[in-house]
Each structure stands twice: as structure tokens, then as C-alpha cells.
Design a protein around this motif. Structure first.
Motif, PDB file in Angstrom:
ATOM      1  N   GLN A   1       0.804  -1.210   0.000  1.00  0.00           N
ATOM      2  CA  GLN A   1       0.000   0.000   0.000  1.00  0.00           C
ATOM      3  C   GLN A   1       0.847   1.275   0.000  1.00  0.00           C
ATOM      4  O   GLN A   1       0.315   2.367  -0.138  1.00  0.00           O
ATOM      5  N   PHE A   2       2.172   1.118   0.141  1.00  0.00           N
ATOM      6  CA  PHE A   2       3.054   2.278   0.276  1.00  0.00           C
ATOM      7  C   PHE A   2       4.104   2.284  -0.834  1.00  0.00           C
ATOM      8  O   PHE A   2       5.210   1.771  -0.656  1.00  0.00           O
ATOM      9  N   PRO A   3       3.774   2.840  -2.001  1.00  0.00           N
ATOM     10  CA  PRO A   3       4.752   2.879  -3.095  1.00  0.00           C
ATOM     11  C   PRO A   3       6.010   3.663  -2.731  1.00  0.00           C
ATOM     12  O   PRO A   3       7.071   3.455  -3.343  1.00  0.00           O
ATOM     13  N   SER A   4       5.929   4.512  -1.734  1.00  0.00           N
ATOM     14  CA  SER A   4       7.084   5.310  -1.320  1.00  0.00           C
ATOM     15  C   SER A   4       8.220   4.451  -0.776  1.00  0.00           C
ATOM     16  O   SER A   4       9.359   4.925  -0.672  1.00  0.00           O
ATOM     17  N   VAL A   5       7.955   3.177  -0.429  1.00  0.00           N
ATOM     18  CA  VAL A   5       9.040   2.334   0.075  1.00  0.00           C
ATOM     19  C   VAL A   5      10.071   2.056  -1.015  1.00  0.00           C
ATOM     20  O   VAL A   5      11.193   1.633  -0.702  1.00  0.00           O
TER      21      VAL A   5
ATOM     22  N   LEU B   1      -2.109   3.887  -0.407  1.00  0.00           N
ATOM     23  CA  LEU B   1      -2.917   4.069  -1.611  1.00  0.00           C
ATOM     24  C   LEU B   1      -4.400   4.187  -1.293  1.00  0.00           C
ATOM     25  O   LEU B   1      -5.121   4.942  -1.956  1.00  0.00           O
ATOM     26  N   VAL B   2      -4.878   3.434  -0.290  1.00  0.00           N
ATOM     27  CA  VAL B   2      -6.312   3.487   0.010  1.00  0.00           C
ATOM     28  C   VAL B   2      -6.742   4.873   0.463  1.00  0.00           C
ATOM     29  O   VAL B   2      -7.890   5.284   0.229  1.00  0.00           O
ATOM     30  N   ALA B   3      -5.842   5.627   1.107  1.00  0.00           N
ATOM     31  CA  ALA B   3      -6.193   6.968   1.567  1.00  0.00           C
ATOM     32  C   ALA B   3      -6.356   7.922   0.388  1.00  0.00           C
ATOM     33  O   ALA B   3      -7.334   8.684   0.325  1.00  0.00           O
TER      34      ALA B   3
ATOM     35  N   THR C   1     -11.915  13.077   6.606  1.00  0.00           N
ATOM     36  CA  THR C   1     -12.707  11.957   7.108  1.00  0.00           C
ATOM     37  C   THR C   1     -12.604  10.755   6.177  1.00  0.00           C
ATOM     38  O   THR C   1     -12.443   9.609   6.618  1.00  0.00           O
ATOM     39  N   ALA C   2     -12.687  11.016   4.873  1.00  0.00           N
ATOM     40  CA  ALA C   2     -12.584   9.924   3.904  1.00  0.00           C
ATOM     41  C   ALA C   2     -11.235   9.221   4.009  1.00  0.00           C
ATOM     42  O   ALA C   2     -11.157   7.986   4.000  1.00  0.00           O
ATOM     43  N   ALA C   3     -10.175  10.003   4.143  1.00  0.00           N
ATOM     44  CA  ALA C   3      -8.838   9.415   4.234  1.00  0.00           C
ATOM     45  C   ALA C   3      -8.680   8.591   5.500  1.00  0.00           C
ATOM     46  O   ALA C   3      -8.161   7.461   5.469  1.00  0.00           O
ATOM     47  N   LEU C   4      -9.119   9.131   6.637  1.00  0.00           N
ATOM     48  CA  LEU C   4      -8.928   8.417   7.902  1.00  0.00           C
ATOM     49  C   LEU C   4      -9.794   7.165   7.971  1.00  0.00           C
ATOM     50  O   LEU C   4      -9.351   6.134   8.499  1.00  0.00           O
ATOM     51  N   GLU C   5     -11.000   7.228   7.427  1.00  0.00           N
ATOM     52  CA  GLU C   5     -11.811   6.007   7.413  1.00  0.00           C
ATOM     53  C   GLU C   5     -11.077   4.899   6.655  1.00  0.00           C
ATOM     54  O   GLU C   5     -11.059   3.731   7.078  1.00  0.00           O
ATOM     55  N   ALA C   6     -10.445   5.268   5.558  1.00  0.00           N
ATOM     56  CA  ALA C   6      -9.741   4.276   4.744  1.00  0.00           C
ATOM     57  C   ALA C   6      -8.527   3.712   5.473  1.00  0.00           C
ATOM     58  O   ALA C   6      -8.270   2.505   5.415  1.00  0.00           O
ATOM     59  N   THR C   7      -7.759   4.553   6.157  1.00  0.00           N
ATOM     60  CA  THR C   7      -6.550   4.052   6.816  1.00  0.00           C
ATOM     61  C   THR C   7      -6.882   3.236   8.060  1.00  0.00           C
ATOM     62  O   THR C   7      -6.207   2.238   8.340  1.00  0.00           O
TER      63      THR C   7
END
Length: 372
Positions: free
Chosen positions: A9-13, A29-31, A271-277
Motif C-alpha cells: 500500500q506504500f509505493p514510497s518504500v 494508496l487506500v487513503a 474523514t474519507a482518508a482516515l476512514e480508509a486508513t
């Protein structure tokens, strides 16, 4: 979801090693997908329809945060950040002139300033010394007396990673009817959280650290049995039952749940981002994530000591590892790490590493090898 799927989920790695989740790390990515979906809802149709979809999202998020903290959803509200939640606590607790609040001197300013602002109400803020940067539960309790109305503490100390014994402090406060207020930002999302077990009266946090979302929203928990004791503060149109009947003024028709402190128009994208994470963390499982965070931190401590580093000693450890190089100054070491795209921080006289559950053993080894 497996830890490998979590990491994906973390392309930054692919670009570096993130060891600064106690500061701010990358979002998954989900966020970004959840924010894009919320923006699409706002752009493609009627704004009020998108707003109604957001209300459902808010409700789901409160329920998920309640699970994450092991508390009743009636006690969960959404605020902007930790400072916002702690300011609500400081303003809402019904202090009398001459009463006091006990905090540690090594606390992050958000845990101290809201109480000091209550000096205008005749409230004293007692600041407990932290020898060597560590805060003693014994010292906190010894600073309390018959005039102590609240004790405020971070679950995990931001500079050293010291994890406080919340159950011991909570039991002490319950026995003396002292409000027990906890900053959970440096533990929530990294460690298994149980605010019911420790008896917290109020807890506040933010989303941009271990909860993996962009800044702008955070949980506020208020024990439901305590809600009736609080003063009205952070008041807006959302304070009342049936808040959408704007043509009726009914200030005394107070909402019975903690969400009455969500004073006005909400942060739709945050809110949308935090619900996803939070859903992402739940899909992996907080016990699994907590075990990996602990293993990563232990591997760092062991590897740092083996390379001659001074590691900050703490009786109760967390996902934060604070250390010093035997010959390099902190800022010089930080620059060396940054040049290798290993992101850390310098806090309270220490270099600070804070790996998450998606951090791999190869990430840990790479960070250690860079410092040889």
C-alpha cells in the motif's frame, strides 16, 4: 491482509526508508483513493447528496475508532487534531479556582499549553520534572493533592518513546476522582489500545502519524458517564439534537453523545482518508501490527547497541527508538541518514527512529548499516 500486502500500500518504500512515523509518514494508496472518491462525489453531483454520503462515512469512522480504542462509540467525536481535542478537555472540565492540573515537563506542548491557559480561571498547572528526559508515574502521582482536578499524560512520550503505565495512573485517578486525560497520538495505530482498561476519562489524538492519514482530523474520546459533567465549549449548530433544523433555536436540547463537540461543518476529505486508513489497519489487525512494530523497534535497539550507540533507556517501550551516535552530533547523523533517503528526526537531544508495521527487516538492516 498480510503484512506484505500492507507494505504494498506504500509505493514510497521504493524511494526510501520511512523511520519517522512519530512525526509524519507517507499515506497508503487506500487513503488517496478515498479522497479522490470524495472529491468525485462533490464534483459530479449535488453537494448536499455528497454531504449526506459524508455523514454516513463519519458514522462508520466513529465506530471504527471506537473499536480501535476499545471504547463505546457514544464517547467518540471527530476533532481537527490532538491540540483541538485537548483544548476541548481543558475548557470543558468544570474547574474551580484554586484547583490544579498535573503534567510532565517533557510533554509535547499540546499536552501542557491548554491547561496553562486555564490560569484565567484560577487553575494551577503543576509541571513535574523529568530527570534525564524520562517521566515517572510515581512523580506524577506525588504531585497530586486534594486540589488536583486533572492529570494529563501522553501514552507514549514523543521524544524518548517512553510508554506510560496508563492502567496504574488511571486507577490512581479513579480512586481520587481526578480527571484522567491521555494524549494517544504516539500509540494509536501502532500499538493495541484499550482506553476502557485504563479508565481514561478523556483521550485525544491525531491522524498524521501512526494512523497513516493526512493531517486534519483526529479522535476525541470522552467517557460517556462523564459527559454530563462537562461545560459547554466548542459549541456550534451541531451541538443539539436534530441539528439540521436550523430554523429552530434549541440550545438546551444538547446531543447526549460526545459528537456534540463536533461544532460545525466537517472535514469531508480528511474523514474519507482516515476512514480508509483505519479500515486498512483493521484488515491487518492491530495485534499483528503491534507485534511487528515491537519487533522492528527491538531490532533497532539491538543493532544500535551493537554499533556502539547510546539507546535511551525506558522501562516500557513503544515504536519509538531514541539514540545517540558515539562521535557524530545528532544533526550530522540525521544529514547522513537523509542523504541515504532514510527519514528520521532529532527530538529532545536524541535521534529518533519510529518504524511502522509495514517496515521490513531489510529496511531496518539498511538503516543500521548506513551508520557503521
Amino acid at each position: 491482509m498480510t503484512l506484505d500486502e500492507f507494505r504494498a500500500q506504500f509505493p514510497s518504500v521504493q524511494k526510501g526508508v520511512h523511520l519517522n512515523h512519530a512525526g509524519m509518514g507517507p499515506i497508503p494508496l487506500v487513503a488517496s483513493a478515498a479522497v479522490a472518491q470524495a472529491l468525485t462525489e462533490l464534483a459530479d453531483g449535488d453537494g448536499m447528496m455528497a454531504f449526506r454520503a459524508h455523514l454516513a462515512r463519519q458514522s462508520r469512522l466513529r465506530e471504527a475508532l471506537a473499536r480501535l480504542m476499545n471504547v463505546s462509540v457514544e464517547g467518540v467525536a471527530l476533532t481537527r487534531n490532538t491540540s483541538h481535542g485537548l483544548t476541548i478537555a481543558a475548557q470543558a472540565i468544570p474547574f474551580l479556582p484554586g484547583e490544579n492540573v498535573v503534567v510532565g515537563e517533557c510533554e509535547y506542548p499540546s499536552v501542557v499549553y491548554p491547561w496553562q491557559a486555564q490560569a484565567v480561571r484560577g487553575v494551577e498547572t503543576r509541571i513535574v520534572p523529568c530527570p534525564d528526559g524520562l517521566l515517572s508515574e510515581d512523580a506524577l502521582m506525588a504531585a497530586c493533592d486534594s486540589s488536583t482536578r486533572a492529570l494529563a499524560v501522553s501514552w507514549v512520550q514523543w521524544g524518548t518513546g517512553q510508554r506510560m503505565d496508563l492502567e496504574r495512573l488511571g486507577e490512581f485517578c479513579q480512586q481520587r476522582n481526578i480527571w484522567f486525560v491521555v494524549d494517544v497520538i504516539q500509540g494509536l495505530g501502532a500499538l493495541t489500545c484499550d482506553l476502557s482498561a485504563c479508565g481514561a476519562d478523556i483521550a485525544a489524538g491525531g491522524c498524521h502519524k501512526w494512523l497513516l492519514a493526512p493531517a486534519g482530523i483526529g479522535p476525541l474520546y470522552i467517557k460517556p458517564s462523564r459527559l454530563g459533567e462537562l461545560l459547554p465549549t466548542n459549541v456550534g449548530w451541531n451541538w443539539v439534537n436534530n441539528p439540521f433544523t436550523w430554523d429552530r433555536l434549541r440550545f438546551d436540547d444538547t446531543r447526549p453523545r460526545a459528537d456534540r463537540f463536533e461544532e460545525g461543518s466537517p472535514a469531508i476529505l480528511a474523514t474519507a482518508a482516515l476512514e480508509a486508513t483505519v479500515a486498512l489497519l483493521e484488515s491487518v489487525g492491530m495485534e499483528v501490527i503491534g507485534e511487528r512494530v515491537h519487533a522492528n523497534a527491538e531490532a533497532l535497539r539491538s543493532g544500535l547497541r551493537a554499533r556502539g550507540m547510546e539507546v535511551c533507556p525506558t522501562d516500557h517501550q513503544s515504536g519509538i527508538v531514541a539514540f545517540r551516535h558515539p562521535s557524530l552530533a545528532n544533526e550530522a547523523l540525521l544529514a547522513q541518514l537523509d542523504a541515504q533517503r532514510i527519514w528520521a528526526a532529532v527530538r529532545c537531544g536524541w535521534v529518533r527512529f519510529s518504524p511502522h508495521g509495514y517496515t521490513s527487516s531489510n529496511d531496518i538492516e539498511h538503516a543500521l548499516n548506513v551508520m557503521e
